[in-house]
Design an enzyme around this catalytic site. Structure first.
Site, PDB file in Angstrom:
ATOM      1  N   HIS A 374       0.797  -1.230   0.000  1.00  0.00           N
ATOM      2  CA  HIS A 374       0.000   0.000   0.000  1.00  0.00           C
ATOM      3  C   HIS A 374       0.824   1.272   0.000  1.00  0.00           C
ATOM      4  O   HIS A 374       0.276   2.345   0.241  1.00  0.00           O
ATOM      5  CB  HIS A 374      -0.920   0.050   1.227  1.00  0.00           C
ATOM      6  CG  HIS A 374      -1.961  -1.009   1.269  1.00  0.00           C
ATOM      7  ND1 HIS A 374      -3.253  -0.802   0.841  1.00  0.00           N
ATOM      8  CD2 HIS A 374      -1.907  -2.277   1.695  1.00  0.00           C
ATOM      9  CE1 HIS A 374      -3.953  -1.905   1.016  1.00  0.00           C
ATOM     10  NE2 HIS A 374      -3.155  -2.821   1.537  1.00  0.00           N
ATOM     11  N   LYS A 565      -8.318  13.988   4.970  1.00  0.00           N
ATOM     12  CA  LYS A 565      -7.482  12.782   4.987  1.00  0.00           C
ATOM     13  C   LYS A 565      -6.463  12.962   6.091  1.00  0.00           C
ATOM     14  O   LYS A 565      -6.382  14.034   6.697  1.00  0.00           O
ATOM     15  CB  LYS A 565      -6.796  12.569   3.633  1.00  0.00           C
ATOM     16  CG  LYS A 565      -6.004  13.798   3.145  1.00  0.00           C
ATOM     17  CD  LYS A 565      -5.365  13.565   1.781  1.00  0.00           C
ATOM     18  CE  LYS A 565      -6.343  13.724   0.632  1.00  0.00           C
ATOM     19  NZ  LYS A 565      -6.422  12.579  -0.258  1.00  0.00           N
ATOM     20  N   ARG A 566      -5.691  11.910   6.381  1.00  0.00           N
ATOM     21  CA  ARG A 566      -4.645  12.063   7.380  1.00  0.00           C
ATOM     22  C   ARG A 566      -3.680  13.187   6.982  1.00  0.00           C
ATOM     23  O   ARG A 566      -3.476  13.461   5.796  1.00  0.00           O
ATOM     24  CB  ARG A 566      -3.879  10.738   7.537  1.00  0.00           C
ATOM     25  CG  ARG A 566      -4.649   9.699   8.316  1.00  0.00           C
ATOM     26  CD  ARG A 566      -4.913  10.128   9.745  1.00  0.00           C
ATOM     27  NE  ARG A 566      -3.694  10.142  10.521  1.00  0.00           N
ATOM     28  CZ  ARG A 566      -3.378   9.240  11.426  1.00  0.00           C
ATOM     29  NH1 ARG A 566      -4.201   8.251  11.715  1.00  0.00           N
ATOM     30  NH2 ARG A 566      -2.244   9.317  12.081  1.00  0.00           N
ATOM     31  N   LYS A 571       0.882  14.506   1.363  1.00  0.00           N
ATOM     32  CA  LYS A 571      -0.502  14.778   0.942  1.00  0.00           C
ATOM     33  C   LYS A 571      -0.730  16.278   0.690  1.00  0.00           C
ATOM     34  O   LYS A 571      -1.750  16.674   0.144  1.00  0.00           O
ATOM     35  CB  LYS A 571      -1.489  14.231   1.974  1.00  0.00           C
ATOM     36  CG  LYS A 571      -1.450  12.700   2.113  1.00  0.00           C
ATOM     37  CD  LYS A 571      -2.443  12.215   3.159  1.00  0.00           C
ATOM     38  CE  LYS A 571      -2.266  10.743   3.522  1.00  0.00           C
ATOM     39  NZ  LYS A 571      -2.926   9.844   2.555  1.00  0.00           N
ATOM     40  N   THR A 673      -8.533   6.638  -1.522  1.00  0.00           N
ATOM     41  CA  THR A 673      -9.884   6.073  -1.636  1.00  0.00           C
ATOM     42  C   THR A 673     -10.907   7.170  -1.362  1.00  0.00           C
ATOM     43  O   THR A 673     -12.035   7.102  -1.858  1.00  0.00           O
ATOM     44  CB  THR A 673     -10.082   4.900  -0.655  1.00  0.00           C
ATOM     45  OG1 THR A 673      -9.530   5.275   0.615  1.00  0.00           O
ATOM     46  CG2 THR A 673      -9.402   3.647  -1.159  1.00  0.00           C
ATOM     47  N   LYS A 677     -14.737   8.365  -3.030  1.00  0.00           N
ATOM     48  CA  LYS A 677     -15.968   8.656  -2.269  1.00  0.00           C
ATOM     49  C   LYS A 677     -16.497  10.045  -2.600  1.00  0.00           C
ATOM     50  O   LYS A 677     -17.706  10.246  -2.731  1.00  0.00           O
ATOM     51  CB  LYS A 677     -15.702   8.513  -0.768  1.00  0.00           C
ATOM     52  CG  LYS A 677     -15.292   7.096  -0.360  1.00  0.00           C
ATOM     53  CD  LYS A 677     -14.696   7.045   1.044  1.00  0.00           C
ATOM     54  CE  LYS A 677     -13.904   5.753   1.239  1.00  0.00           C
ATOM     55  NZ  LYS A 677     -13.066   5.775   2.449  1.00  0.00           N
TER      56      LYS A 677
HETATM   57  F1  GPW Z   1       2.108   2.325   4.810  1.00  0.00           F
HETATM   58  N1  GPW Z   1      -2.068   3.477   3.643  1.00  0.00           N
HETATM   59  C1  GPW Z   1      -2.532   3.768   4.894  1.00  0.00           C
HETATM   60  F2  GPW Z   1       1.271   1.224   3.197  1.00  0.00           F
HETATM   61  O1  GPW Z   1      -3.603   4.308   5.072  1.00  0.00           O
HETATM   62  F3  GPW Z   1       1.040   0.524   5.174  1.00  0.00           F
HETATM   63  N2  GPW Z   1      -1.783   3.416   5.985  1.00  0.00           N
HETATM   64  C2  GPW Z   1      -0.609   2.746   5.861  1.00  0.00           C
HETATM   65  O2  GPW Z   1       0.031   2.452   6.869  1.00  0.00           O
HETATM   66  C3  GPW Z   1      -0.167   2.403   4.560  1.00  0.00           C
HETATM   67  C4  GPW Z   1      -0.901   2.792   3.468  1.00  0.00           C
HETATM   68  C5  GPW Z   1       1.083   1.614   4.433  1.00  0.00           C
HETATM   69  C6  GPW Z   1      -2.936   3.858   2.504  1.00  0.00           C
HETATM   70  C7  GPW Z   1      -2.252   4.555   1.349  1.00  0.00           C
HETATM   71  O3  GPW Z   1      -1.532   5.664   1.823  1.00  0.00           O
HETATM   72  C8  GPW Z   1      -3.348   5.028   0.376  1.00  0.00           C
HETATM   73  O4  GPW Z   1      -2.780   5.604  -0.764  1.00  0.00           O
HETATM   74  C9  GPW Z   1      -4.215   3.840  -0.035  1.00  0.00           C
HETATM   75  O5  GPW Z   1      -5.342   4.288  -0.759  1.00  0.00           O
HETATM   76  C10 GPW Z   1      -4.716   3.086   1.183  1.00  0.00           C
HETATM   77  O6  GPW Z   1      -3.633   2.722   2.038  1.00  0.00           O
HETATM   78  C11 GPW Z   1      -5.472   1.830   0.812  1.00  0.00           C
HETATM   79  O7  GPW Z   1      -4.773   1.080  -0.129  1.00  0.00           O
END
Ligand code: GPW
Length: 839
Positions: A374, A565-566, A571, A673, A677
């Site tokens: 991710h 978002k975070r 970002k 994501t 939405k």
């Molecule tokens: F670092 N994402 C997240 F890849 O929300 F593990 N937390 C996390 O710790 C990680 C990824 C990790 C997010 C991505 O930043 C976002 O771009 C993506 O849409 C989402 O994961 C779901 O795939």
């Protein structure tokens, strides 16, 4: 007697009908029964929470019938099952979603109203289970919804954190973290299953010995043991009888452990052990897209993975299947590397506990796991210092060494005489302090590796996992993320749902591609007007929320320009702020300038230890204080920071957005994501060519998307050729003025030190290319302002955005995972011919 079928006339009049019946009168009776028998309350004493609980239990009863039938049928059929392993499940409140998926929302709303209550107020009572940070945890929740809706046998496995993501307060403009006590009033949606508790070992050392049959064996002698107790939550599909399970583990001290200390009078020592054990599932690590390397975090990961794999073996054995069929019974998806220790743990369980040969165990392991990556951010790639790892998981470290030896031999054969490749690919990073590389473990131990958007998967192949792609090209796949339209449209935007359904019927809810039929209405004046009216009403609702929580009056006719978002530098919330300050400066220079009125809305949490992110929150609030009060602005600009952005608040925000800010540096956001939405709810996107933005733009058409900024390739080229942000500062007067205003103390009561770290980081480093993208962003925002002035054109674009979101349903994502990775088929759950009988 079959008690499970509420439609069976034989059930009429039995108590069970009161617990399964769906007629308005039965539901009402159930609600009142629960208020009386479960909450022990009557009207004069009942609190809103009592009413919420009474309704929640009434709905839970309806779920239980489906849940039990689902479990019975899966068990009888020995169905192939997906196990989604995730350290985070950001579920959001259950009640409203369950009403939608049971298709009784309106009936219940009416029945509740007849009793003089308001369903919306009861829904507000639910404390959301915030067991995740952001996108990754919410994706897991959307996937569970789609798995159930598509009738796929599946289990979500994770941790039942006692404290989820913190509640965010704002004090003097700063983020303050408050512990989240989501379990305070009890959780009606879960059922504890102490009978399925499992033991997990930690620490100690390994013993090598020869067993009675003369075989060489290894035994792990731990110095600590904890018990994992599963808590199950039903996950109901939309308009199906399927109710799958989310199984979350709580850590407890084993009853017998440290009995010696207890007997020898060391009462405090024994209690201390208990506290240490319970710490494991105490709190969610609040970092998003970054890894901290703390031992407790590794313990959490190992704890839930070991519990889950042992649970799956119990299920397998219970169905009288041999261990050799583990990978036929289960497909395990690793949600990032957080559960990647599962590769070593399954090996240990098969070899040490069940005496399987290495080669058989390895074949099963590789065929069981698939890994989703991710992130491309280097700071988010998990690695554990070898010493720390070995002190907690000595046996797993041995297994990983052995795996590594065998793996590097494979690499040597495929790429002879290439030592630098060996050290790049090794499961152990030996360039300095030694680390275990979890992404490498996940790649080697899985048969499929996927990114979460087309661009992200390409960048994984070209960059972060380049060597693994060369080694195993066939393992790599893309699975673009998706979101559930049930929560993020049907539940959160009922008016738009009704309008859409009135034109194209309601099958789009489970087949989002059908939204395309709305294109025929995109230029229909009457439809356009209805579309606009709904957006306007949603904006008014958000405006009321803002007034209530922030005391700020905003104009619902202004553009609702939202970034939620975070908080993370990549970002680029700060870039949005530079646009705001630029507009403000223009007004100050020329108060009569023509500007499309805008309300800038921010939401999001910063990791508690992330100084820069917290400072950006402070800057937003400081800029808001000045702009919102400056009479020269004449209300044309408003800046709002909505505190405590979570699933509940997100559901209010998306329906009210005109403009969705998706402005990460190209090549940094794996997918996003929220972008999906917003667009589904008719917002237009201003964005970079990053993550899933690329595909969203492809789907909605370039003419319906506000594109700006460097491409990922251009960013790399710029970095390679020596990027100098100061050049942009020196050559762009508006940019210089914006940064100077922030640096001058204008927004900080004259304090020139407060925001200095932010300004300096841009001028001297600008890791995320804000200054390089500034002018392009400002120009693009100008186009947004102009487009909004032509309401017919804007509405046309808004309708097309929603109409073309079909691809971004999590149903599509899950279907792709099912076909291309998991090889699993739907199982229909009927209530009529159930295995569950009472006779
Ligand atoms: F670092 N994402 C997240 F890849 O929300 F593990 N937390 C996390 O710790 C990680 C990824 C990790 C997010 C991505 O930043 C976002 O771009 C993506 O849409 C989402 O994961 C779901 O795939």
């Amino acid at each position: 007697l079959q008690y499970n079928s509420f439609e069976d006339p034989r059930c009429e009049g039995y108590l069970e009908d009161g617990r399964t019946g769906m007629s308005p009168s039965t539901l009402k009776r159930a609600f009142l029964n629960n208020l009386f028998y479960v909450q022990g309350k009557f009207k004069a004493l009942a609190t809103p929470n009592d009413y919420y609980m009474a309704l929640a239990y009434a709905i839970r009863d309806r779920l239980l019938q489906r849940w039990i039938n689902t479990a019975a049928i899966y068990t009888a059929q020995g169905s192939r099952t997906v196990a989604y392993f995730s350290a985070e499940f950001l579920m959001g409140p259950h009640l409203g979603n369950n009403l939608i998926n049971l298709d009784i929302y309106k009936d219940v709303e009416k029945g509740i109203a007849e009793m003089g209550l308001n369903l919306g107020e009861l829904l507000e009572q639910e404390e959301e289970p915030g067991l995740g940070n952001g996108g990754l945890g919410r994706l897991a929740a959307c996937y569970l919804d789609s798995l159930a809706t598509l009738e796929i046998p599946s289990l979500g496995y994770g941790i039942r954190y006692e404290f989820g993501i913190f509640d965010q307060e704002i004090e003097d403009g700063w983020q303050v973290e408050i512990t989240d006590k989501w379990l305070r009033f009890g959780n009606p949606w879960e059922i504890a299953r102490p009978e399925w508790a499992v033991e997990v070992k930690l620490g100690g050392h390994t013993d090598h010995y020869v067993d009675d049959h003369g075989r060489y064996r290894i035994r792990w002698v731990p110095d600590q043991q904890v018990t994992g107790i599963p808590y199950d939550t039903p996950i109901l599909g939309c308009q199906t009888n399927t109710a799958n399970t989310l199984r979350l583990w709580t850590a407890e001290a084993p009853e017998s452990f440290n009995f010696n200390a207890f007997n020898s009078g060391d009462y405090l020592g024994a209690v201390y052990e208990k506290v240490v054990s319970e710490n494991i599932s105490k709190v969610l690590y609040p970092n998003d897209d970054s890894s901290q390397g703390k031992k407790l975090r590794l313990t959490q990961q190992y704890f839930f993975v070991s519990c889950s794999l042992q649970d799956m073996i119990r299920i397998l054995v219970g169905q009288e299947l041999p261990l050799e069929k583990f990978h036929e019974k289960f497909a395990v998806q690793l949600n990032d590397t957080h559960p990647a220790i599962a590769v070593a743990e399954l090996m240990r369980l098969l070899i040490d506990m069940h005496h399987m040969s290495w080669d058989s165990a390895w074949s099963i392991t590789q065929r069981t796991f698939a890994y989703t990556n991710h992130t491309l951010l280097p700071e988010a790639l998990e690695r554990w210092p070898v010493e720390l790892f070995g002190s907690l998981l000595p046996r797993h470290l041995e297994i990983i060494y052995e795996l590594n030896d065998r793996f590097l031999d494979e690499v040597r054969i495929k790429f002879p005489e290439d030592d630098s490749r060996l050290s790049r690919m090794s499961l152990i990073d030996e360039s300095g302090e030694r680390y275990v590389r979890m992404a490498h473990l996940a790649c080697v131990g899985s048969h499929a590796i996927n990114g979460v958007a087309a661009l992200h998967t390409e960048l994984l192949k070209q960059d972060v996992l380049y060597d693994f792609y060369q080694m195993y090209p066939g393992k790599f796949q893309n699975k673009t993320n998706g979101v559930t339209p049930r929560r993020f449209m049907v539940l959160s935007n009922p008016a738009l749902t009704e309008l859409v359904t009135s034109k194209i019927g309601d099958t789009w809810i489970k087949n989002l591609g059908e939204l395309q039929k709305l294109e025929a209405w995109a230029d229909n004046p009457e439809f356009q007007q209805q579309w606009r009216q709904i957006k306007q009403a949603n904006k008014q609702e958000l405006a009321a929320y803002i007034q209530k929580h922030n005391g700020i009056i905003v104009d619902p006719n202004s553009i609702f320009d939202i970034l939620a978002k975070r908080f993370h530098e990549y970002k680029r919330q700060y870039l949005d702020l530079l646009h705001i300050v630029t507009l403000y400066n223009r007004i100050k220079a020329n108060p009569d300038i023509e500007i499309t009125p805008r309300t800038f809305i921010f939401g999001g949490k910063a990791a508690p230890g992330y100084f820069m992110a917290k400072l950006i929150i402070k800057l937003i609030n400081s800029v808001a204080d000045v702009i919102n009060r400056d009479p020269d602005v004449r209300g044309r600009l408003k800046v709002v920071f909505l505190k405590n952005y979570n699933v509940k608040l997100a559901q209010r925000i998306y329906p009210a957005a005109d403009l969705s800010e998706q402005i990460s540096t190209a090549g940094k956001e794996a997918s996003g994501t929220g972008n999906m939405k917003f667009a589904l709810n008719g917002a237009l996107t201003i964005g970079t060519l990053d993550g899933a933005n690329v595909e969203i733009r492809e789907e909605v058409g370039a003419e319906n998307f506000f594109l700006f900024g460097l491409t990922a390739e251009q960013v790399y080229a710029k970095r390679a050729s020596g990027y100098n942000p100061m050049e942009y500062y020196n050559s762009n007067a508006e940019l210089r003025l914006a940064l100077d205003r922030i640096a001058s103390g204008f927004f900080s009561h004259g304090d020139t030190e407060l925001f200095k770290p932010l300004v300096d980081s841009l001028l001297h480093h600008d890791q995320y290319f804000l200054l390089a993208d500034y002018q392009s962003y400002i120009d693009c925002q100008e186009q947004v302002g102009l487009a909004y002035r032509d309401q017919d054109r804007w509405t046309h674009m808004s309708i097309l955005n929603a109409a073309r979101m079909g691809k971004f349903s999590s149903d599509r994502s899950i279907q792709d995972y099912c076909r291309e990775i998991w090889k699993v088929e739907p199982v229909t759950i009927t209530l009529e011919n159930s295995e569950v009988t009472d006779s």
